[in-house]
Design a protein around this motif. Sequence first.
Motif, PDB file in Angstrom:
ATOM      1  N   VAL A  84       0.830  -1.201   0.000  1.00  0.00           N
ATOM      2  CA  VAL A  84       0.000   0.000   0.000  1.00  0.00           C
ATOM      3  C   VAL A  84       0.864   1.250   0.000  1.00  0.00           C
ATOM      4  N   GLU A  85       1.953   1.211   0.779  1.00  0.00           N
ATOM      5  CA  GLU A  85       2.828   2.383   0.826  1.00  0.00           C
ATOM      6  C   GLU A  85       3.490   2.647  -0.528  1.00  0.00           C
ATOM      7  N   GLY A  86       4.060   1.592  -1.113  1.00  0.00           N
ATOM      8  CA  GLY A  86       4.803   1.779  -2.357  1.00  0.00           C
ATOM      9  C   GLY A  86       3.937   2.099  -3.559  1.00  0.00           C
ATOM     10  N   ASN A  87       2.716   1.558  -3.594  1.00  0.00           N
ATOM     11  CA  ASN A  87       1.874   1.726  -4.782  1.00  0.00           C
ATOM     12  C   ASN A  87       0.808   2.800  -4.651  1.00  0.00           C
ATOM     13  N   PHE A  88       0.519   3.223  -3.429  1.00  0.00           N
ATOM     14  CA  PHE A  88      -0.564   4.190  -3.263  1.00  0.00           C
ATOM     15  C   PHE A  88      -0.170   5.384  -2.391  1.00  0.00           C
ATOM     16  N   LEU A  89       0.226   5.120  -1.138  1.00  0.00           N
ATOM     17  CA  LEU A  89       0.432   6.216  -0.192  1.00  0.00           C
ATOM     18  C   LEU A  89       1.562   7.155  -0.625  1.00  0.00           C
ATOM     19  N   THR A  90       2.752   6.597  -0.837  1.00  0.00           N
ATOM     20  CA  THR A  90       3.891   7.454  -1.185  1.00  0.00           C
ATOM     21  C   THR A  90       3.696   8.159  -2.523  1.00  0.00           C
ATOM     22  N   PRO A  91       3.249   7.480  -3.605  1.00  0.00           N
ATOM     23  CA  PRO A  91       3.027   8.230  -4.857  1.00  0.00           C
ATOM     24  C   PRO A  91       1.963   9.312  -4.733  1.00  0.00           C
ATOM     25  N   LYS A  92       0.900   9.061  -3.952  1.00  0.00           N
ATOM     26  CA  LYS A  92      -0.185  10.035  -3.854  1.00  0.00           C
ATOM     27  C   LYS A  92       0.140  11.172  -2.902  1.00  0.00           C
ATOM     28  N   LEU A  93       0.731  10.865  -1.740  1.00  0.00           N
ATOM     29  CA  LEU A  93       0.949  11.878  -0.705  1.00  0.00           C
ATOM     30  C   LEU A  93       2.290  12.572  -0.821  1.00  0.00           C
ATOM     31  N   VAL A  94       3.313  11.868  -1.301  1.00  0.00           N
ATOM     32  CA  VAL A  94       4.649  12.469  -1.422  1.00  0.00           C
ATOM     33  C   VAL A  94       4.920  12.863  -2.862  1.00  0.00           C
ATOM     34  N   GLY A  95       4.646  11.959  -3.792  1.00  0.00           N
ATOM     35  CA  GLY A  95       4.864  12.266  -5.202  1.00  0.00           C
ATOM     36  C   GLY A  95       6.287  11.972  -5.631  1.00  0.00           C
ATOM     37  N   SER A  96       6.488  12.014  -6.925  1.00  0.00           N
ATOM     38  CA  SER A  96       7.809  11.721  -7.499  1.00  0.00           C
ATOM     39  C   SER A  96       8.628  12.964  -7.762  1.00  0.00           C
TER      40      SER A  96
END
Length: 361
Positions: A282-294
């Motif tokens: 969940v962190e790698g595929n959803f939380l970090t991309p959505k909340l932190v971004g690339s």
Amino acid sequence: MALPVRQQLKYWIIAAVVFFVALWWLGGVIMPFLLGGAVAYFLDPVADRIERLGASRGLATAIITLCAVCIFALLALLVLPTLINQAIQLFDTAPKLFQDLQSFLTQHFPQMQDQDSTMRKSLIAVGETIQSKGGEFLNTALASVGTLLNMVVLFVIVPVVAFYLLYDWDNMVAEIDSLLPRDHAPTIRHLARDIDKTLAGFIRGMGSVCLILGTYYALALMLVGLQFGLVVGAVAGLITFIPYVGAVVGGSLAIGLALFQFWGDWLSIGLVAGIFVIGQMVEGNFLTPKLVGSSVGLHPVWLIFALSAFGSLFGFVGMLAAVPLAAAIGVVARFMVARYRQSSLYKGTSLTPPTSVSDPE
């Protein structure tokens, strides 16, 4: 008459050296102020949003402070007692857990019974070290008046510092802007905006990720029935901002405890392991991309290096300052690389673009 660029660079280098020397020398003295500044920086957008609704800065700060006090009181009544009790129980049962581990290894690895076995000697040495050094360190930390005073200082000074910094944040930013050297003010403002964007995206995004994952780990482990699940979940969520470390440390600790508690009940052990697998997915595929971004610009390797380097040089205070300093250094480095690519040092003096040299046939 403007100062030459080389002279200005010398003064900026001196200022940077003074800053790092002060950070190293003051040490723990400035830690409450760093934490208070971080809290104020984190909450400044909330205060700005309340101001846009028609409230004054003082009223916005008061509303945020009141909400923070209510949340802290709620946590103190509902969560902190359980967390503290589980942490104390974990320390109290650590020797028994080690004895259980020794019995488990002896049962499943008969060579452990050999007095001359290397594994047995290593395990005994580790146990003696933990018993002597670990207990001594824990007793010293708990009995130290200085530690208690530091905790009191943190709980008293940090909220006060955060309140006043949050109240005067816009005025401080305007005052600092007025002190910028006029020739370089636009460039510094541009760099400051990039640093703020990088830092805000990382801290606010990763803060949300840590809070969500910590809550998920704690609740899921408690529902499975794992002892000390709240402590393990809190630890795993707290260090999630270090890439993979939170999952590895929390998962290893949780699975290790599950092996002792649920030995033979492979379903429960599998559920504990599955909790961290799902959390990582969940962190790698959803939380970090959505909340932190690339587009944050803090590469995991650069972040780990900054935490290690500043932690080694300046201790815990250095680890607190590592993320903002890493963000600032990264932005400045990208700015310098962009300037280098536009300079004649990179392009050369030739008007025609360089051609690649092919191998002779």
